[in-house]
Design a protein around this motif. Sequence first.
Motif, PDB file in Angstrom:
ATOM      1  N   ILE A   1       0.831  -1.212   0.000  1.00  0.00           N
ATOM      2  CA  ILE A   1       0.000   0.000   0.000  1.00  0.00           C
ATOM      3  C   ILE A   1       0.862   1.257   0.000  1.00  0.00           C
ATOM      4  N   GLN A   2       2.166   1.080  -0.219  1.00  0.00           N
ATOM      5  CA  GLN A   2       3.122   2.167  -0.420  1.00  0.00           C
ATOM      6  C   GLN A   2       3.252   3.087   0.800  1.00  0.00           C
ATOM      7  N   LEU A   3       3.233   2.520   1.988  1.00  0.00           N
ATOM      8  CA  LEU A   3       3.528   3.269   3.210  1.00  0.00           C
ATOM      9  C   LEU A   3       4.951   2.909   3.625  1.00  0.00           C
ATOM     10  N   TYR A   4       5.921   3.532   2.974  1.00  0.00           N
ATOM     11  CA  TYR A   4       7.313   3.122   3.123  1.00  0.00           C
ATOM     12  C   TYR A   4       7.918   3.534   4.462  1.00  0.00           C
ATOM     13  N   ALA A   5       7.451   4.643   5.037  1.00  0.00           N
ATOM     14  CA  ALA A   5       7.946   5.032   6.354  1.00  0.00           C
ATOM     15  C   ALA A   5       7.508   4.006   7.398  1.00  0.00           C
ATOM     16  N   SER A   6       6.259   3.558   7.284  1.00  0.00           N
ATOM     17  CA  SER A   6       5.765   2.522   8.198  1.00  0.00           C
ATOM     18  C   SER A   6       6.520   1.214   7.983  1.00  0.00           C
ATOM     19  N   LEU A   7       6.894   0.942   6.730  1.00  0.00           N
ATOM     20  CA  LEU A   7       7.681  -0.251   6.419  1.00  0.00           C
ATOM     21  C   LEU A   7       9.033  -0.200   7.151  1.00  0.00           C
ATOM     22  N   ILE A   8       9.670   0.975   7.128  1.00  0.00           N
ATOM     23  CA  ILE A   8      10.960   1.127   7.810  1.00  0.00           C
ATOM     24  C   ILE A   8      10.799   0.915   9.309  1.00  0.00           C
ATOM     25  N   LEU A   9       9.669   1.394   9.877  1.00  0.00           N
ATOM     26  CA  LEU A   9       9.418   1.192  11.300  1.00  0.00           C
ATOM     27  C   LEU A   9       9.315  -0.298  11.606  1.00  0.00           C
ATOM     28  N   GLN A  10       8.737  -1.082  10.695  1.00  0.00           N
ATOM     29  CA  GLN A  10       8.648  -2.529  10.910  1.00  0.00           C
ATOM     30  C   GLN A  10      10.041  -3.172  10.870  1.00  0.00           C
ATOM     31  N   ILE A  11      10.930  -2.629  10.034  1.00  0.00           N
ATOM     32  CA  ILE A  11      12.304  -3.143   9.993  1.00  0.00           C
ATOM     33  C   ILE A  11      12.989  -2.915  11.338  1.00  0.00           C
ATOM     34  N   PHE A  12      12.755  -1.717  11.919  1.00  0.00           N
ATOM     35  CA  PHE A  12      13.298  -1.443  13.261  1.00  0.00           C
ATOM     36  C   PHE A  12      12.715  -2.425  14.270  1.00  0.00           C
ATOM     37  N   PHE A  13      11.392  -2.643  14.219  1.00  0.00           N
ATOM     38  CA  PHE A  13      10.754  -3.560  15.157  1.00  0.00           C
ATOM     39  C   PHE A  13      11.271  -4.986  14.990  1.00  0.00           C
ATOM     40  N   PHE A  14      11.579  -5.372  13.755  1.00  0.00           N
ATOM     41  CA  PHE A  14      12.136  -6.709  13.508  1.00  0.00           C
ATOM     42  C   PHE A  14      13.464  -6.854  14.254  1.00  0.00           C
ATOM     43  N   ALA A  15      14.338  -5.855  14.097  1.00  0.00           N
ATOM     44  CA  ALA A  15      15.634  -5.890  14.782  1.00  0.00           C
ATOM     45  C   ALA A  15      15.449  -5.862  16.293  1.00  0.00           C
ATOM     46  N   ALA A  16      14.489  -5.058  16.777  1.00  0.00           N
ATOM     47  CA  ALA A  16      14.241  -4.970  18.214  1.00  0.00           C
ATOM     48  C   ALA A  16      13.727  -6.287  18.769  1.00  0.00           C
ATOM     49  N   ASN A  17      12.903  -6.994  17.988  1.00  0.00           N
ATOM     50  CA  ASN A  17      12.409  -8.308  18.436  1.00  0.00           C
ATOM     51  C   ASN A  17      13.542  -9.321  18.533  1.00  0.00           C
ATOM     52  N   ILE A  18      14.470  -9.271  17.580  1.00  0.00           N
ATOM     53  CA  ILE A  18      15.636 -10.163  17.631  1.00  0.00           C
ATOM     54  C   ILE A  18      16.454  -9.865  18.882  1.00  0.00           C
ATOM     55  N   TYR A  19      16.707  -8.568  19.134  1.00  0.00           N
ATOM     56  CA  TYR A  19      17.487  -8.198  20.320  1.00  0.00           C
ATOM     57  C   TYR A  19      16.746  -8.572  21.606  1.00  0.00           C
ATOM     58  N   GLY A  20      15.429  -8.294  21.635  1.00  0.00           N
ATOM     59  CA  GLY A  20      14.647  -8.614  22.828  1.00  0.00           C
ATOM     60  C   GLY A  20      14.667 -10.093  23.142  1.00  0.00           C
ATOM     61  N   TRP A  21      14.576 -10.926  22.108  1.00  0.00           N
ATOM     62  CA  TRP A  21      14.633 -12.381  22.289  1.00  0.00           C
ATOM     63  C   TRP A  21      15.969 -12.773  22.917  1.00  0.00           C
ATOM     64  N   TYR A  22      17.036 -12.172  22.404  1.00  0.00           N
ATOM     65  CA  TYR A  22      18.373 -12.442  22.947  1.00  0.00           C
ATOM     66  C   TYR A  22      18.492 -11.956  24.390  1.00  0.00           C
ATOM     67  N   ALA A  23      18.049 -10.713  24.647  1.00  0.00           N
ATOM     68  CA  ALA A  23      18.208 -10.121  25.981  1.00  0.00           C
ATOM     69  C   ALA A  23      17.386 -10.862  27.024  1.00  0.00           C
ATOM     70  N   TRP A  24      16.176 -11.268  26.670  1.00  0.00           N
ATOM     71  CA  TRP A  24      15.312 -11.965  27.618  1.00  0.00           C
ATOM     72  C   TRP A  24      15.798 -13.393  27.902  1.00  0.00           C
TER      73      TRP A  24
END
Length: 239
Positions: free
Chosen positions: A65-88
């Motif tokens: 749907i061409q919401l590229y800024a929101s897409l970038i936010l999901q990329i950040f959340f993807f990385a944060a989920n990976i880190y959170g999994w590791y940290a927890w």
Amino acid sequence: MDFFNIDNILVHIPLGTDGYNLSYIEAIGTIAGLLCIWLASQEKIINYLFGLINVSLFAVIFFQIQLYASLILQIFFFAANIYGWYAWSRVNEQKQIELKIRWLNPKQMAVVAAVSIFAILIMTFNIDQIFGYMAKVVVLALQGIGFNIIMPDLQPDAFPFWDSVMTVLSIVAMILMTRKHVENWLIWVIIDVISVVIYYYQGVLAMSLQYIILTGIALNGARLWIKAAKQADNKQKKM
């Protein structure tokens, strides 16, 4: 069946004037997101698995749907989920989970508040330029790997202040969640309440309803984590 196509409709929901067509990918992504938040409120590390599913599917939706800024936010959340999994999942020498549910100390809280306010102000007055630049970066990157897409015609942000608040606080809340700080849930409650109003005002009733549910989950998460933090503080005082 093209599962990843947003035009592949699972069900028509009779909400609003014309109703809402819920696609398979949005339905699965939404369920995964709800499970992620619920499991996080229970301090279950598997929440990050559902978080990764959620942000991955939503990134595909935002691309279509061409919401590229929101897409970038999901990329950040993807990385944060990976880190959170590791940290927890980290344990100490006694095989105990290292991260405990806790509050920010006053100094940390002041820093988080100051950075958040500064970022919100900067984004509010520059949100169209920021998102336009982010969209251009994503389009160029996707073109570089072979996608046949063009730069979309971006319209001015409908709610620059509130959109900035939600974006900045979402990043802050996600970071605090990965570190098991109680305040993350209080921030999520603020984000969810704003989202309910904004999406309702914009006529996206299904998403507004989703955020009502998320508000309830966040409130329950805040209750559980406040209780756990108090128990940890009492245990620490007795030692």
